[in-house]
Design an enzyme around this catalytic site. Sequence first.
Site, PDB file in Angstrom:
ATOM      1  N   VAL A 183      37.130  37.697  36.587  1.00 46.29           N
ATOM      2  CA  VAL A 183      38.176  36.671  36.497  1.00 46.29           C
ATOM      3  C   VAL A 183      39.274  36.933  37.520  1.00 46.29           C
ATOM      4  CG1 VAL A 183      39.919  35.629  35.000  1.00 46.29           C
ATOM      5  CG2 VAL A 183      37.711  36.307  34.048  1.00 46.29           C
ATOM      6  N   HIS A 184      39.386  36.010  38.464  1.00 50.81           N
ATOM      7  CA  HIS A 184      40.460  36.026  39.465  1.00 50.81           C
ATOM      8  C   HIS A 184      41.018  34.613  39.522  1.00 50.81           C
ATOM      9  CE1 HIS A 184      37.450  34.210  42.215  1.00 50.81           C
ATOM     10  NE2 HIS A 184      36.620  35.028  41.592  1.00 50.81           N
ATOM     11  N   GLY A 185      41.896  34.341  40.460  1.00 58.06           N
ATOM     12  CA  GLY A 185      42.561  33.039  40.492  1.00 58.06           C
ATOM     13  C   GLY A 185      41.625  31.857  40.510  1.00 58.06           C
TER      14      GLY A 185
END
Length: 404
Positions: A262-264
């Site tokens: 999970v990243h931007g």
Amino acid sequence: MKRQPLWQYKQISAELIRKIESGELVVNSKLPSEKLLCEQYDVSRITVRKALAELEEKHYITRRQGQGSFVKAHFEDAGISYIDNNSEDLRRLGHSVYIELHEFSILADGEETKVRRIMQMNNSEYLYRVNQVYISDRRPIIQRETFMSFADFPLLTSAELQNTELMPLLARKFDLNLKRLHHEISTEVEDIPSRLYGIPNTSPRESYIKAKTTYTNEENRTVYLSNATTAASSKVFFVRHKEENVMSEPHILLTRVDNRLVHGQVGVTWTKTLGANLILVANDQAAQDILQQKLMKSTAESSGAQIRFFTLQKTIDVIQKAADRQKIFIVVKTPEDALTLIKGNVPIKELNVGNMHFAPGKEEITKKVYVDQSDKDALMGAVNMGVNVYIQDVPDDHKTEVNF
């Protein structure tokens, strides 16, 4: 010596309470040792001890000399019967349970005249009405309608009541004298339509047990009134439920392979585009890495979604118990992890391949996706099991079907 802010033990306590109330830590299970908790949360031993002392004070755990800390049934010595602690009894018997909040309202215009009369309240006083549905093993089995005096239980929030047993919550928050609980149980016969059970009806009439629970304050005034009903043969309270609440399978909107998890791009762009309200990170390492979880939580919060961190096996074990309201976006790190979930009967219909980093021995498929033979085998394994597998970096990009 490392010093932590005073509030840090509160965060640890709150996290452990969440795990206990969600069933992640079951009754009689042993908590990790103080040393391991220190390592997990990166805090000193005195901070961990403060958190455990708070859990013991709130009756969540019992501490045994030389053995450690163990989860206890909430208020097991305080006289609350299964009528008021249904979820704990179900978990003790090996069932899953999730408590959905279907209604949380404050009645301010004299509604529920009969209830007000029982509770000795006038029409100008505020009255809570709470409807909760207990879902066990994917089946709604209990629906409880509860009325409470706002004056006696001020400033409750809907967030507090989601997946929470109501009476134990009130007892903890308002320091209730539990001996003032009163139960009335009666039995009657009613017609039950077959759709009530979701199975063929073998008898048009069924014996029902009805229970009413009240709590009175020091002035002997009823401030809490809860009604529950169960088919006598069910062993637990069972009442009618709305048919649309019955879920054939969990709402998995999409599963994505992303080496960064999970990243931007995942936590905001994909989550908002999908309309997901829960990101489920299925990864054995991330499920144990508190620092990694903190970084991903902050990203998820910016999209307004909740986030959970499960091992692959736990995902397989619990995904079928997801609540109907949860719109799930699963994120895995590798194609092999995705295939493990699929083989574990997680109902994945679409597998989106996003970021797969370059490494020696991997060939470029797109600018963001590099694969080796084991990746290809796993992705084609998913294809052969009927999953729609494609490469797509962001929602607006063209989908590239996988076919090696």
